[in-house]
Design a protein around this motif. Sequence first.
Motif, PDB file in Angstrom:
ATOM      1  N   ALA A   1       0.859  -1.192   0.000  1.00  0.00           N
ATOM      2  CA  ALA A   1       0.000   0.000   0.000  1.00  0.00           C
ATOM      3  C   ALA A   1       0.889   1.233   0.000  1.00  0.00           C
ATOM      4  O   ALA A   1       2.061   1.161   0.416  1.00  0.00           O
ATOM      5  CB  ALA A   1      -0.893  -0.004   1.241  1.00  0.00           C
ATOM      6  N   GLY A   2       0.305   2.340  -0.410  1.00  0.00           N
ATOM      7  CA  GLY A   2       1.060   3.588  -0.357  1.00  0.00           C
ATOM      8  C   GLY A   2       1.608   3.819   1.043  1.00  0.00           C
ATOM      9  O   GLY A   2       2.728   4.330   1.216  1.00  0.00           O
ATOM     10  N   SER A   3       0.854   3.429   2.036  1.00  0.00           N
ATOM     11  CA  SER A   3       1.263   3.651   3.431  1.00  0.00           C
ATOM     12  C   SER A   3       2.596   2.991   3.745  1.00  0.00           C
ATOM     13  O   SER A   3       3.493   3.608   4.327  1.00  0.00           O
ATOM     14  CB  SER A   3       0.205   3.082   4.387  1.00  0.00           C
ATOM     15  OG  SER A   3      -1.019   3.744   4.234  1.00  0.00           O
TER      16      SER A   3
ATOM     17  N   TYR B   1      -1.193  13.865   3.025  1.00  0.00           N
ATOM     18  CA  TYR B   1      -1.576  12.503   3.414  1.00  0.00           C
ATOM     19  C   TYR B   1      -0.562  11.534   2.824  1.00  0.00           C
ATOM     20  O   TYR B   1      -0.361  11.490   1.607  1.00  0.00           O
ATOM     21  CB  TYR B   1      -2.983  12.141   2.905  1.00  0.00           C
ATOM     22  CG  TYR B   1      -3.450  10.820   3.486  1.00  0.00           C
ATOM     23  CD1 TYR B   1      -4.112  10.772   4.711  1.00  0.00           C
ATOM     24  CD2 TYR B   1      -3.193   9.613   2.836  1.00  0.00           C
ATOM     25  CE1 TYR B   1      -4.507   9.562   5.260  1.00  0.00           C
ATOM     26  CE2 TYR B   1      -3.588   8.403   3.395  1.00  0.00           C
ATOM     27  CZ  TYR B   1      -4.250   8.386   4.607  1.00  0.00           C
ATOM     28  OH  TYR B   1      -4.634   7.192   5.165  1.00  0.00           O
ATOM     29  N   HIS B   2       0.068  10.757   3.712  1.00  0.00           N
ATOM     30  CA  HIS B   2       1.065   9.794   3.234  1.00  0.00           C
ATOM     31  C   HIS B   2       0.766   8.378   3.695  1.00  0.00           C
ATOM     32  O   HIS B   2       1.493   7.463   3.318  1.00  0.00           O
ATOM     33  CB  HIS B   2       2.470  10.222   3.671  1.00  0.00           C
ATOM     34  CG  HIS B   2       2.860  11.576   3.165  1.00  0.00           C
ATOM     35  ND1 HIS B   2       3.048  11.834   1.827  1.00  0.00           N
ATOM     36  CD2 HIS B   2       3.058  12.765   3.809  1.00  0.00           C
ATOM     37  CE1 HIS B   2       3.354  13.123   1.668  1.00  0.00           C
ATOM     38  NE2 HIS B   2       3.362  13.699   2.847  1.00  0.00           N
TER      39      HIS B   2
ATOM     40  N   GLU C   1       3.762  15.784  -1.583  1.00  0.00           N
ATOM     41  CA  GLU C   1       2.855  15.387  -2.663  1.00  0.00           C
ATOM     42  C   GLU C   1       2.968  16.441  -3.765  1.00  0.00           C
ATOM     43  O   GLU C   1       2.827  17.636  -3.483  1.00  0.00           O
ATOM     44  CB  GLU C   1       1.406  15.362  -2.172  1.00  0.00           C
ATOM     45  CG  GLU C   1       1.087  14.269  -1.181  1.00  0.00           C
ATOM     46  CD  GLU C   1      -0.333  14.447  -0.634  1.00  0.00           C
ATOM     47  OE1 GLU C   1      -1.284  14.120  -1.350  1.00  0.00           O
ATOM     48  OE2 GLU C   1      -0.474  14.931   0.501  1.00  0.00           O
TER      49      GLU C   1
ATOM     50  N   ASP D   1      -5.559  14.584  -0.736  1.00  0.00           N
ATOM     51  CA  ASP D   1      -6.580  14.524   0.317  1.00  0.00           C
ATOM     52  C   ASP D   1      -6.717  15.856   1.063  1.00  0.00           C
ATOM     53  O   ASP D   1      -7.730  16.114   1.700  1.00  0.00           O
ATOM     54  CB  ASP D   1      -6.261  13.382   1.298  1.00  0.00           C
ATOM     55  CG  ASP D   1      -6.455  12.020   0.633  1.00  0.00           C
ATOM     56  OD1 ASP D   1      -7.112  11.964  -0.418  1.00  0.00           O
ATOM     57  OD2 ASP D   1      -5.947  11.022   1.165  1.00  0.00           O
TER      58      ASP D   1
ATOM     59  N   ASP E   1       5.831  11.754  -3.217  1.00  0.00           N
ATOM     60  CA  ASP E   1       4.751  10.779  -3.018  1.00  0.00           C
ATOM     61  C   ASP E   1       3.797  10.852  -4.210  1.00  0.00           C
ATOM     62  O   ASP E   1       2.946  11.734  -4.298  1.00  0.00           O
ATOM     63  CB  ASP E   1       4.028  11.119  -1.705  1.00  0.00           C
ATOM     64  CG  ASP E   1       2.876  10.165  -1.416  1.00  0.00           C
ATOM     65  OD1 ASP E   1       2.461   9.424  -2.325  1.00  0.00           O
ATOM     66  OD2 ASP E   1       2.384  10.176  -0.267  1.00  0.00           O
TER      67      ASP E   1
ATOM     68  N   VAL F   1       1.766   8.399  -4.957  1.00  0.00           N
ATOM     69  CA  VAL F   1       0.818   7.303  -4.729  1.00  0.00           C
ATOM     70  C   VAL F   1      -0.534   7.588  -5.382  1.00  0.00           C
ATOM     71  O   VAL F   1      -1.109   6.723  -6.041  1.00  0.00           O
ATOM     72  CB  VAL F   1       0.654   7.047  -3.215  1.00  0.00           C
ATOM     73  CG1 VAL F   1      -0.528   6.124  -2.934  1.00  0.00           C
ATOM     74  CG2 VAL F   1       1.941   6.454  -2.645  1.00  0.00           C
ATOM     75  N   LYS F   2      -1.040   8.791  -5.206  1.00  0.00           N
ATOM     76  CA  LYS F   2      -2.384   9.067  -5.714  1.00  0.00           C
ATOM     77  C   LYS F   2      -2.382   9.773  -7.060  1.00  0.00           C
ATOM     78  O   LYS F   2      -3.236   9.521  -7.901  1.00  0.00           O
ATOM     79  CB  LYS F   2      -3.146   9.929  -4.702  1.00  0.00           C
ATOM     80  CG  LYS F   2      -4.631   9.974  -4.940  1.00  0.00           C
ATOM     81  CD  LYS F   2      -5.293  10.473  -3.694  1.00  0.00           C
ATOM     82  CE  LYS F   2      -6.775  10.538  -3.778  1.00  0.00           C
ATOM     83  NZ  LYS F   2      -7.281  11.321  -2.626  1.00  0.00           N
TER      84      LYS F   2
ATOM     85  N   LYS G   1      -1.702   2.594  -5.097  1.00  0.00           N
ATOM     86  CA  LYS G   1      -3.005   2.704  -5.745  1.00  0.00           C
ATOM     87  C   LYS G   1      -3.010   2.123  -7.163  1.00  0.00           C
ATOM     88  O   LYS G   1      -2.996   0.918  -7.319  1.00  0.00           O
ATOM     89  CB  LYS G   1      -3.475   4.153  -5.706  1.00  0.00           C
ATOM     90  CG  LYS G   1      -3.625   4.640  -4.242  1.00  0.00           C
ATOM     91  CD  LYS G   1      -4.544   5.793  -4.132  1.00  0.00           C
ATOM     92  CE  LYS G   1      -4.506   6.451  -2.763  1.00  0.00           C
ATOM     93  NZ  LYS G   1      -5.647   6.145  -1.924  1.00  0.00           N
TER      94      LYS G   1
HETATM   95  C1  LIG Z   1      -0.672  10.813  -1.554  1.00  0.00           C
HETATM   96  C2  LIG Z   1      -0.973   9.546  -0.825  1.00  0.00           C
HETATM   97  N1  LIG Z   1       0.032   8.849  -0.282  1.00  0.00           N
HETATM   98  C3  LIG Z   1      -0.173   7.699   0.374  1.00  0.00           C
HETATM   99  C4  LIG Z   1      -1.444   7.195   0.542  1.00  0.00           C
HETATM  100  C5  LIG Z   1      -1.652   5.926   1.284  1.00  0.00           C
HETATM  101  O1  LIG Z   1      -1.979   4.913   0.409  1.00  0.00           O
HETATM  102  P1  LIG Z   1      -2.741   3.607   0.919  1.00  0.00           P
HETATM  103  O2  LIG Z   1      -4.082   4.030   1.406  1.00  0.00           O
HETATM  104  O3  LIG Z   1      -2.796   2.737  -0.284  1.00  0.00           O
HETATM  105  O4  LIG Z   1      -1.916   3.012   1.998  1.00  0.00           O
HETATM  106  C6  LIG Z   1      -2.526   7.888  -0.003  1.00  0.00           C
HETATM  107  C7  LIG Z   1      -3.906   7.399   0.176  1.00  0.00           C
HETATM  108  O5  LIG Z   1      -4.862   8.097  -0.010  1.00  0.00           O
HETATM  109  C8  LIG Z   1      -2.279   9.094  -0.704  1.00  0.00           C
HETATM  110  O6  LIG Z   1      -3.288   9.809  -1.234  1.00  0.00           O
END
Ligand SMILES: Cc1ncc(COP(=O)(O)O)c(C=O)c1O
Length: 435
Positions: A108-110, A136-137, A203, A208, A236, A238-239, A265
Amino acid sequence: MSTLYARDEAAVAGIEKLRFFPLEVVSGHGSTLVDPAGRELLDLSATWTASGLGHGHPAIVEAVTRAVRDAPGSGGLSAVHPDSVGLAEDLLALVPGDGERRVYLGHAGSDANDVALRACRHATGRRTVLAFEHSYHGGVGVAMGVSGVHVDAGAPPDPDAVFLPYPNPFRPVGDSVEADVTACLELAEGHLAGGSIACLIVEPILSDGGLIVPPDGFLARLHGLCRRHGVPMICDEVKMGLGRPGTLHAFDHDGITPDIVTFGKVLGGGLPLSAAVGPAHILDNPPAAALLTTAGNPVCTAAGRAVLATIVGEQLPERAAAIGALLADGLRGLAGSPGAERIGDIRGRGLAIGVELVDPDSGERDSRLAGQVVYRAWELGAIVYYVGGNVLEITPPLVLTEAEAGRAVEILGAAIADAAAGKVNAEEVARYAGW
Ligand SMILES: Cc1ncc(COP(=O)(O)O)c(C=O)c1O
């Protein structure tokens, strides 16, 4: 409330829910989701971008079916297989960078962000992370502790996090957004020069936190400061990454090469998959410090390879730019129609579009209206959520068609008009608190 929704309330933990309306889905295809009654809904979220290639994309179906049939085990922890190595190589080829690099594969991004942050602390021997307010990370560990959104919501910040203000062109806090950029960069430089910063995480578009697109060049100037002070920058993606903003990477807009790039994602095409790409000297150490048993598993990595090949092969970044421009123009074309006075700003890049809803007299954020608009859009047949309290976040699958973009504009226009005219049951909406 339907039986299925009631069963969910009784069985699934509230801690992992973010609900805006009682959405039930049983299948999907392309940019369409189908509810148990057979009603088709236009998906303008793509599961917060995780279904970025749409639902049931043939390339993913084919890759996953092949991989699951004779899967060589279920993780890359103590064995290698062609798709884990292949995915890492694909990412190294697609992500710009200098010197010897490695790829962390996660779920996951997390965890991708968490691991990248921890690795930077270990490699530099420093603790402090520079992050941004309303960012949001992730929802675990250090990634959560440096996420402004969680901290705003009452989660304890990481004790060694410092939050910088992210410049917001629509709501400058100083005299102008240029002044805000200067103030932010001065603040950042003060910290970077102090010698205690392990890394900066940013980001490229604050998602978010309200789908905020920073002024051109902001990221490049920030990156320049990090370089000057020898501090790694984690971008980041991720999104917003992998085609959505109309370029392969969101950071391409500023022409930078971040030290570490994180993905999630859409990378898994709906399956749990993430990655961090960065210098070997950071991501190789300490060995065995980021172990997830099924990370790098054959099914998710096969999906990831199919996703990357599809994004490049079908020129989805270019497509996102073209369809995104149509959609944004369509939304701007709502000006003058009923309820449009509640639209304070329309912004974004490619198929990442934010529509900020405001009180027309004061210009203040209208969070109540945002809740009602997304609820009404669901009633009218479209899935869209809001971020930053009052900003509709429109992030449909990258395969959205021109006709679907037109339909999106119609539904969103009607939802805004109906909510503004007080036609939405506020009591019913209040049951789904969102965030
Ligand atoms: C920019 C960003 N990084 C990391 C994450 C975390 O990703 P995940 O929910 O897949 O762990 C998100 C989730 O919304 C995100 O928007």
